[in-house]
Design a protein around this motif. Sequence first.
Motif, mmCIF file in Angstrom:
data_model
loop_
_atom_site.group_PDB
_atom_site.id
_atom_site.type_symbol
_atom_site.label_atom_id
_atom_site.label_comp_id
_atom_site.label_asym_id
_atom_site.label_seq_id
_atom_site.Cartn_x
_atom_site.Cartn_y
_atom_site.Cartn_z
ATOM 1 N N PHE A 188 -57.777 -15.677 -17.954
ATOM 2 C CA PHE A 188 -56.556 -15.836 -17.154
ATOM 3 C C PHE A 188 -55.823 -14.498 -17.121
ATOM 4 O O PHE A 188 -56.006 -13.657 -17.995
ATOM 5 N N ASP A 189 -55.005 -14.338 -16.084
ATOM 6 C CA ASP A 189 -54.301 -13.075 -15.882
ATOM 7 C C ASP A 189 -52.950 -13.123 -16.608
ATOM 8 O O ASP A 189 -52.030 -13.813 -16.169
ATOM 9 N N GLU A 190 -52.865 -12.350 -17.713
ATOM 10 C CA GLU A 190 -51.648 -12.401 -18.538
ATOM 11 C C GLU A 190 -50.447 -11.774 -17.847
ATOM 12 O O GLU A 190 -49.315 -11.929 -18.304
ATOM 13 N N SER A 191 -50.687 -11.019 -16.769
ATOM 14 C CA SER A 191 -49.540 -10.393 -16.093
ATOM 15 C C SER A 191 -49.080 -11.233 -14.892
ATOM 16 O O SER A 191 -48.134 -10.863 -14.215
ATOM 17 N N SER A 192 -49.743 -12.349 -14.653
ATOM 18 C CA SER A 192 -49.385 -13.145 -13.473
ATOM 19 C C SER A 192 -48.105 -13.948 -13.714
ATOM 20 O O SER A 192 -47.735 -14.249 -14.858
ATOM 21 N N GLU A 193 -47.455 -14.274 -12.629
ATOM 22 C CA GLU A 193 -46.240 -15.098 -12.692
ATOM 23 C C GLU A 193 -46.543 -16.442 -13.341
ATOM 24 O O GLU A 193 -45.736 -16.982 -14.086
ATOM 25 N N HIS A 194 -47.711 -16.990 -13.020
ATOM 26 C CA HIS A 194 -48.050 -18.311 -13.553
ATOM 27 C C HIS A 194 -48.134 -18.285 -15.080
ATOM 28 O O HIS A 194 -47.566 -19.135 -15.760
ATOM 29 N N TYR A 195 -48.817 -17.257 -15.592
ATOM 30 C CA TYR A 195 -48.924 -17.147 -17.050
ATOM 31 C C TYR A 195 -47.538 -16.997 -17.682
ATOM 32 O O TYR A 195 -47.198 -17.646 -18.666
ATOM 33 N N ARG A 196 -46.745 -16.123 -17.084
ATOM 34 C CA ARG A 196 -45.413 -15.884 -17.652
ATOM 35 C C ARG A 196 -44.558 -17.152 -17.630
ATOM 36 O O ARG A 196 -43.818 -17.431 -18.574
ATOM 37 N N SER A 197 -44.670 -17.918 -16.560
ATOM 38 C CA SER A 197 -43.847 -19.141 -16.490
ATOM 39 C C SER A 197 -44.309 -20.157 -17.548
ATOM 40 O O SER A 197 -43.495 -20.903 -18.093
ATOM 41 N N LEU A 198 -45.590 -20.148 -17.873
ATOM 42 C CA LEU A 198 -46.081 -21.047 -18.929
ATOM 43 C C LEU A 198 -45.532 -20.629 -20.294
ATOM 44 O O LEU A 198 -45.032 -21.453 -21.058
ATOM 45 N N ALA A 199 -45.617 -19.323 -20.585
ATOM 46 C CA ALA A 199 -45.097 -18.838 -21.870
ATOM 47 C C ALA A 199 -43.593 -19.106 -21.979
ATOM 48 O O ALA A 199 -43.075 -19.422 -23.064
ATOM 49 N N MET A 200 -42.907 -19.025 -20.842
ATOM 50 C CA MET A 200 -41.456 -19.253 -20.861
ATOM 51 C C MET A 200 -41.093 -20.702 -21.193
ATOM 52 O O MET A 200 -39.980 -20.973 -21.633
ATOM 53 N N LEU A 201 -42.021 -21.639 -20.971
ATOM 54 C CA LEU A 201 -41.747 -23.028 -21.358
ATOM 55 C C LEU A 201 -41.457 -23.093 -22.862
ATOM 56 O O LEU A 201 -40.561 -23.802 -23.308
ATOM 57 N N ALA A 202 -42.250 -22.323 -23.618
ATOM 58 C CA ALA A 202 -42.066 -22.316 -25.074
ATOM 59 C C ALA A 202 -40.828 -21.507 -25.463
ATOM 60 O O ALA A 202 -40.079 -21.888 -26.370
ATOM 61 N N VAL A 203 -40.594 -20.372 -24.778
ATOM 62 C CA VAL A 203 -39.388 -19.571 -25.068
ATOM 63 C C VAL A 203 -38.150 -20.442 -24.842
ATOM 64 O O VAL A 203 -37.257 -20.509 -25.695
ATOM 65 N N ASP A 204 -38.099 -21.124 -23.711
ATOM 66 C CA ASP A 204 -36.927 -21.948 -23.396
ATOM 67 C C ASP A 204 -36.750 -23.091 -24.389
ATOM 68 O O ASP A 204 -35.627 -23.457 -24.723
ATOM 69 N N ALA A 205 -37.869 -23.648 -24.846
ATOM 70 C CA ALA A 205 -37.778 -24.757 -25.808
ATOM 71 C C ALA A 205 -37.163 -24.300 -27.134
ATOM 72 O O ALA A 205 -36.587 -25.094 -27.873
ATOM 73 N N LEU A 206 -37.271 -22.996 -27.437
ATOM 74 C CA LEU A 206 -36.739 -22.478 -28.704
ATOM 75 C C LEU A 206 -35.217 -22.341 -28.700
ATOM 76 O O LEU A 206 -34.583 -22.329 -29.763
ATOM 77 N N VAL A 207 -34.644 -22.242 -27.505
ATOM 78 C CA VAL A 207 -33.190 -22.017 -27.412
ATOM 79 C C VAL A 207 -32.444 -23.194 -28.041
ATOM 80 O O VAL A 207 -32.752 -24.351 -27.756
ATOM 81 N N GLY A 208 -31.502 -22.865 -28.906
ATOM 82 C CA GLY A 208 -30.700 -23.922 -29.543
ATOM 83 C C GLY A 208 -31.344 -24.490 -30.803
ATOM 84 O O GLY A 208 -30.748 -25.338 -31.460
ATOM 85 N N THR A 209 -32.544 -24.048 -31.143
ATOM 86 C CA THR A 209 -33.160 -24.473 -32.404
ATOM 87 C C THR A 209 -32.897 -23.390 -33.451
ATOM 88 O O THR A 209 -32.412 -22.300 -33.105
ATOM 89 N N ASP A 210 -33.233 -23.662 -34.708
ATOM 90 C CA ASP A 210 -33.123 -22.589 -35.699
ATOM 91 C C ASP A 210 -34.522 -22.108 -36.109
ATOM 92 O O ASP A 210 -34.732 -21.606 -37.205
ATOM 93 N N ILE A 211 -35.470 -22.276 -35.203
ATOM 94 C CA ILE A 211 -36.855 -21.884 -35.489
ATOM 95 C C ILE A 211 -36.994 -20.366 -35.468
ATOM 96 O O ILE A 211 -36.486 -19.696 -34.560
ATOM 97 N N ILE A 212 -37.664 -19.845 -36.478
ATOM 98 C CA ILE A 212 -37.944 -18.409 -36.573
ATOM 99 C C ILE A 212 -39.304 -18.164 -35.907
ATOM 100 O O ILE A 212 -40.255 -18.901 -36.158
ATOM 101 N N VAL A 213 -39.400 -17.156 -35.070
ATOM 102 C CA VAL A 213 -40.699 -16.792 -34.483
ATOM 103 C C VAL A 213 -41.254 -15.611 -35.272
ATOM 104 O O VAL A 213 -40.532 -14.642 -35.526
ATOM 105 N N GLU A 214 -42.504 -15.709 -35.680
ATOM 106 C CA GLU A 214 -43.082 -14.589 -36.425
ATOM 107 C C GLU A 214 -43.724 -13.583 -35.472
ATOM 108 O O GLU A 214 -44.295 -13.950 -34.450
ATOM 109 N N ILE A 215 -43.579 -12.320 -35.835
ATOM 110 C CA ILE A 215 -44.450 -11.300 -35.252
ATOM 111 C C ILE A 215 -45.655 -11.293 -36.172
ATOM 112 O O ILE A 215 -45.523 -11.080 -37.381
ATOM 113 N N ASN A 216 -46.829 -11.587 -35.631
ATOM 114 C CA ASN A 216 -48.024 -11.804 -36.449
ATOM 115 C C ASN A 216 -49.007 -10.662 -36.195
ATOM 116 O O ASN A 216 -49.497 -10.486 -35.086
#
Length: 290
Positions: A188-216
Amino acid sequence: MPNNYHSHCDYCDGKTSAEEIAKAAHDYGIGSLGFSSHAPLPFYTPWNMDADRLGSYQTTVSGLADKYKGKMEVLCGLEIDYIEAVCAPTDRLFSTGSLDYRIAAIHLLSAPNNRNATKSDPKLEDYFIVDDSAQNFAANFKKYYADKPWQMAEDYYHALASCIRNGGFDILAHFDLLRKNNRDGQYFDESSEHYRSLAMLAVDALVGTDIIVEINTGAMARYGFKSPYPEGWILKELYSRKIDICVNSDAHSPDQLLAFRDEGLKAAREAGFNKLVKPGKSGRSYTGLE
Ligand SMILES: [Zn+2]
Ligand SMILES: [Zn+2]
């Protein structure tokens, strides 16, 4: 002082004992070491801990916490798979005992041909392994996703967003693990709008939580990746939404405990972050980027 909350030992697929990991961590000058063995699943895999070893794991780590008291903080965590309706950090098995923190991860996706199957007797063969070997990944991608290539990325990020909404954990593991097998954008094309909108589903879900995201940085040490998880643009989105981060190595052997940490810290800095979260026995605190 560096800290690391994502470490595997021989209670799961780590190469050495917890004792050896702790000794190396102390020698490296780590301030806070967290163990995060792959938690038991309701079915066998070669890399998850067996459920009957969970007690022994906690006793071993707690013994190490006593041994290094005053010299290095040792925490007991678990890396828990989220599979909708099968396994989650909110399961009772993980809410009891003396866990200091929980990491949630998506490694397995319900294979499309198994969606409607009964979940009463799950088996590893029922799942698509996101971070499988390149060869197995290619074969299974062909088997399950050949006619709908975007569906794998869609399934992954829908599962990740669902995991975040389900909650019950402290740290989100390797945000974009599906990149592991997508060298040169072959699936899949990681620079495509579609990919970015999918990743943003998870980014948006994090808002308002106290979940820490790791840099791995694990894939840099183990698979020659040029950058850690998550990608730089995702880190910038997380920063702008005030999501907290930590830097973890996902070490499977003592020599990996601080592998590519400088690159992890650099990725944090470049996204705008100037502090890391430190989960601990007495709650969370912040440290600067060392
Ligand atoms: Zn993992
Ligand atoms: Zn891990």
